[in-house]
Scaffold this motif. Structure first.
Motif, PDB file in Angstrom:
ATOM      1  N   GLY A 455       0.779  -1.236   0.000  1.00 28.34           N
ATOM      2  CA  GLY A 455       0.000   0.000   0.000  1.00 28.34           C
ATOM      3  C   GLY A 455       0.802   1.272   0.000  1.00 28.34           C
ATOM      4  N   ALA A 456       2.138   1.183   0.106  1.00 28.90           N
ATOM      5  CA  ALA A 456       2.953   2.396   0.185  1.00 28.90           C
ATOM      6  C   ALA A 456       2.856   3.210  -1.104  1.00 28.90           C
ATOM      7  CB  ALA A 456       4.408   2.041   0.484  1.00 28.90           C
ATOM      8  N   LEU A 457       2.926   2.537  -2.253  1.00 28.59           N
ATOM      9  CA  LEU A 457       2.840   3.260  -3.517  1.00 28.59           C
ATOM     10  C   LEU A 457       1.452   3.868  -3.706  1.00 28.59           C
ATOM     11  CD1 LEU A 457       3.995   4.139  -6.197  1.00 28.59           C
ATOM     12  CD2 LEU A 457       3.385   1.907  -7.152  1.00 28.59           C
ATOM     13  N   THR A 458       0.408   3.111  -3.332  1.00 31.06           N
ATOM     14  CA  THR A 458      -0.950   3.626  -3.441  1.00 31.06           C
ATOM     15  C   THR A 458      -1.112   4.886  -2.599  1.00 31.06           C
ATOM     16  OG1 THR A 458      -1.818   1.413  -3.822  1.00 31.06           O
ATOM     17  CG2 THR A 458      -3.386   3.086  -3.087  1.00 31.06           C
ATOM     18  N   ARG A 459      -0.570   4.854  -1.378  1.00 32.69           N
ATOM     19  CA  ARG A 459      -0.659   6.032  -0.509  1.00 32.69           C
ATOM     20  C   ARG A 459       0.074   7.210  -1.134  1.00 32.69           C
ATOM     21  NH1 ARG A 459       2.285   8.115   3.999  1.00 32.69           N
ATOM     22  NH2 ARG A 459       0.927   9.377   5.296  1.00 32.69           N
ATOM     23  N   PHE A 460       1.220   6.948  -1.719  1.00 31.47           N
ATOM     24  CA  PHE A 460       1.994   7.989  -2.392  1.00 31.47           C
ATOM     25  C   PHE A 460       1.127   8.697  -3.440  1.00 31.47           C
ATOM     26  CE2 PHE A 460       4.742   9.392  -5.852  1.00 31.47           C
ATOM     27  CZ  PHE A 460       5.806   9.987  -5.206  1.00 31.47           C
ATOM     28  N   LEU A 461       0.438   7.915  -4.258  1.00 34.45           N
ATOM     29  CA  LEU A 461      -0.360   8.482  -5.337  1.00 34.45           C
ATOM     30  C   LEU A 461      -1.633   9.150  -4.818  1.00 34.45           C
ATOM     31  CD1 LEU A 461       0.093   5.572  -7.887  1.00 34.45           C
ATOM     32  CD2 LEU A 461       1.205   7.800  -7.933  1.00 34.45           C
ATOM     33  N   GLU A 462      -2.213   8.586  -3.756  1.00 33.12           N
ATOM     34  CA  GLU A 462      -3.434   9.174  -3.198  1.00 33.12           C
ATOM     35  C   GLU A 462      -3.165  10.560  -2.612  1.00 33.12           C
ATOM     36  OE1 GLU A 462      -5.947   5.160  -1.915  1.00 33.12           O
ATOM     37  OE2 GLU A 462      -4.735   6.251  -0.427  1.00 33.12           O
ATOM     38  N   ILE A 463      -2.055  10.698  -1.898  1.00 32.24           N
ATOM     39  CA  ILE A 463      -1.740  11.986  -1.274  1.00 32.24           C
ATOM     40  C   ILE A 463      -1.464  13.046  -2.343  1.00 32.24           C
ATOM     41  CG2 ILE A 463      -0.047  13.222   0.139  1.00 32.24           C
ATOM     42  CD1 ILE A 463      -1.898  11.564   1.803  1.00 32.24           C
ATOM     43  N   LEU A 464      -0.706  12.651  -3.378  1.00 36.42           N
ATOM     44  CA  LEU A 464      -0.379  13.611  -4.422  1.00 36.42           C
ATOM     45  C   LEU A 464      -1.544  13.832  -5.377  1.00 36.42           C
ATOM     46  CD1 LEU A 464       3.278  12.546  -5.164  1.00 36.42           C
ATOM     47  CD2 LEU A 464       2.510  14.571  -3.959  1.00 36.42           C
ATOM     48  N   GLY A 465      -2.466  12.839  -5.409  1.00 37.88           N
ATOM     49  CA  GLY A 465      -3.660  12.978  -6.235  1.00 37.88           C
ATOM     50  C   GLY A 465      -3.329  13.109  -7.709  1.00 37.88           C
ATOM     51  N   LEU A 498       3.090  21.721  -3.957  1.00 40.25           N
ATOM     52  CA  LEU A 498       3.673  20.406  -4.219  1.00 40.25           C
ATOM     53  C   LEU A 498       4.426  19.892  -2.997  1.00 40.25           C
ATOM     54  CD1 LEU A 498       4.456  18.063  -6.069  1.00 40.25           C
ATOM     55  CD2 LEU A 498       6.326  19.473  -6.959  1.00 40.25           C
ATOM     56  N   THR A 499       5.294  20.702  -2.431  1.00 37.57           N
ATOM     57  CA  THR A 499       6.060  20.254  -1.268  1.00 37.57           C
ATOM     58  C   THR A 499       5.183  20.126  -0.029  1.00 37.57           C
ATOM     59  OG1 THR A 499       6.761  22.552  -0.948  1.00 37.57           O
ATOM     60  CG2 THR A 499       8.288  21.076  -2.082  1.00 37.57           C
ATOM     61  N   GLU A 500       4.124  20.912   0.048  1.00 36.95           N
ATOM     62  CA  GLU A 500       3.190  20.761   1.172  1.00 36.95           C
ATOM     63  C   GLU A 500       2.550  19.372   1.130  1.00 36.95           C
ATOM     64  OE1 GLU A 500       0.456  23.954   0.765  1.00 36.95           O
ATOM     65  OE2 GLU A 500       1.908  25.514   1.321  1.00 36.95           O
ATOM     66  N   HIS A 501       2.177  18.917  -0.053  1.00 36.53           N
ATOM     67  CA  HIS A 501       1.613  17.578  -0.196  1.00 36.53           C
ATOM     68  C   HIS A 501       2.652  16.514   0.154  1.00 36.53           C
ATOM     69  CE1 HIS A 501      -1.949  19.317  -1.959  1.00 36.53           C
ATOM     70  NE2 HIS A 501      -2.446  18.125  -2.241  1.00 36.53           N
TER      71      HIS A 501
END
Length: 524
Positions: A455-465, A498-501
């Motif tokens: 789930g780490a990659l999924t979380r990465f993409l979800e946060i950055l949207g 971007l960096t805030e995300h």
């Protein structure tokens, strides 16, 4: 001492042990009920190469393949009957967990080991095989430790600290006693530093009995918590630690271990991953030992110290502290060992895009062996545009020869960027030659340490949207608990959102947009 616990068998924080008490406790420590008296082995080939006698204390030969069994057993052996009845708890993702589990099995004590949820299955299984009860909790060590301390209080368990406990320190100190018994003519001893328990125990013993022997701590440069504490005058918490040498990846030195280190150590040095990789190879070639990276940290420091201080004719010893190696790390170690030994140069070279130019380039190298040559023709490049190549060259004379190669290539009309010390080039860019940004693309480049967990990659993409277009992505694992990612987003330098995300992700990251290797090979 913050990790010493509150039961009567631990030192009162207001009454630290003096050297005499440590010596007494080390001499009477019953560690050999669980631990081996390990050999101090000579390294003949390295000794000849360095012009000094080099010996290695083989703590990798313990039953749990690390020194941690000594301190864990000594602390647990001192528990009262009531404390044994209630059991113990600790937090660890590595060697301390196995030491506590093995000690508990020998003593008939329940041991609850809290491990981060990202801990590789091989380590979890190893602890269970040794008799430990595993609880997976938290995304990192700090979270696991907080849960272990909560359980200690809630269930009346005794917390067994990995390093900041005088009885743990005394258990590790038995290694120093063995070393001076095995070679009474030692000049210097090099010891790896994580939380400081091992180096404190060895130093307090040696300085009581043979004060003329220098004790030198060795830290990995990405987790140098002792150096940070010495500079501040007190223990400080590092914002981030690298995980290549996981066994010494500690964010904060212990209170008691810092007190002892500040008083007793003669010097502290830091080493790089490349130097550690070279030391791993030295241990294999001389002894056929295969240490984990943290197990080779002390030898890397020894080699660096010999070169920096021009030592000759001395008797030097270091501690091979552990061999619980994740097999997949060997690829990374092998790749980096040549650079760590100054036997390979990594260069970015601009050459004309004409037939036969590679042959001319090779002739300029003067017969030196090319270890790597990466190039891909670019369909989008303008006609007549020069080619950019990633090249590795074998060295026989270290940095001086590297400078000579750069000078020879520049004299022949080539543009050269020396990337030998560029981490991004060695981890990511060397695998990405040939893919350059399209004309007009504005992007920002970042490197991440990425937890190896579902789930780490999924979380990465979800946060950055879907707010930013991903324009580059390279993932690499070196066998540790964290992989490494290089990624770029279509965004300008003023895009603060971007960096805030990224901050919300909670992963360690660094902007690499201006890195020389990235500009040379990946940018337009």
């Amino acid at each position: 001492m913050s990790d010493a616990g509150s039961n009567g068998n631990h030192a009162d924080p207001d009454s630290p042990w003096d050297g005499a008490r440590y010596l007494r406790e080390i001499l009477r420590a019953p560690v050999y009920e669980a631990a081996e008296h390990t050999p101090l082995q000579p390294m003949p080939a390295l000794s000849t190469r360095l012009g000094n006698t080099v010996e290695v204390k083989r703590e990798d030969l313990q039953s749990v393949h690390s020194f941690k069994i000594r301190g864990a057993y000594n602390a647990m052996r001192s528990l009262s009957d009531a404390e044994r009845e209630r059991g113990v708890v600790t937090a660890s993702a590595g060697n301390h967990a196995q030491g506590v589990a093995r000690s508990a099995s020998l003593l008939g004590v329940r041991a609850l080991i809290v491990m981060p949820t990202v801990t590789p299955r091989i380590k979890v299984d190893a602890v269970r095989t040794l008799g430990g009860e595993v609880l997976l909790s938290g995304d990192n060590f700090d979270a696991a430790k907080a849960e272990a301390l909560r359980l200690a209080k809630a269930e009346g368990l005794t917390y067994i600290a990995p390093f900041d406990d005088p009885r743990v320190i005394a258990g590790q100190g038995t290694i120093g006693l063995e070393m001076i018994q095995q070679d009474a003519d030692l000049d210097r001893v090099f010891v790896p530093v994580g939380g400081g328990g091992l180096v404190s125990g060895i130093a307090v013993l040696i300085k009581q009995l043979m004060p003329q022997v220098q004790v030198i701590g060795v830290e990995h440069e990405e987790s140098a918590c002792l150096n940070a504490a010495l500079a501040a005058g007190e223990p400080v918490t590092l914002e981030h630690v690298g995980l290549f040498a996981e066994g010494v990846a500690v964010r904060r030195i212990g209170d008691e271990t810092f007190r002892l280190c500040a008083q007793l150590l003669d010097d502290v040095v830091t080493v790089s991953s490349d130097e550690v990789s070279a030391a791993v190879r030295d241990l294999f070639e001389d002894l056929r030992a295969v240490p984990e990276p943290s197990g080779a940290v002390a030898l890397a420091g020894l080699k660096q110290y010999v070169a920096a201080h021009d030592l000759s004719g001395e008797r030097l010893a270091c501690v091979l502290s552990g061999a619980n190696l994740n097999f997949h790390q060997l690829r990374y170690i092998s790749e980096r060992a040549e650079i760590g030994e100054q036997r390979e140069a990594i260069l970015g070279v601009t050459i004309p895009e004409v037939q036969g130019e590679f042959l001319r380039f090779a002739s300029v190298l003067g017969g030196r062996a090319v270890t790597e040559f990466n190039y891909r023709v670019s369909a989008s490049a303008p006609a007549g545009a020069p080619a950019r190549i990633f090249v590795g060259v074998r060295l026989t004379r270290g940095r001086d020869e590297r400078r000579e190669i750069v000078a020879d290539l520049e004299a022949a009309g080539y543009g050269v960027v020396d990337l030998t010390e560029d981490e991004l080039a060695k981890v990511h860019v060397r695998s990405m030659i040939g893919g350059r940004a399209p004309e007009g693309l504005v992007e920002r480049l970042f490197s991440f340490e990425f937890p190896e967990s579902p789930g780490a990659l999924t979380r990465f993409l979800e946060i950055l949207g879907t707010r930013w277009n991903i324009t580059l992505f390279h993932y690499r694992t070196d066998g540790a608990d964290y992989g490494r990612i290089l990624t770029a987003f279509e965004a300008g330098p003023a895009d603060a959102e971007l960096t805030e995300h990224m901050d919300r992700l909670g992963y360690a990251y660094q902007e690499e947009t201006d890195d020389p290797s990235a500009r040379f090979f990946l940018a337009r």
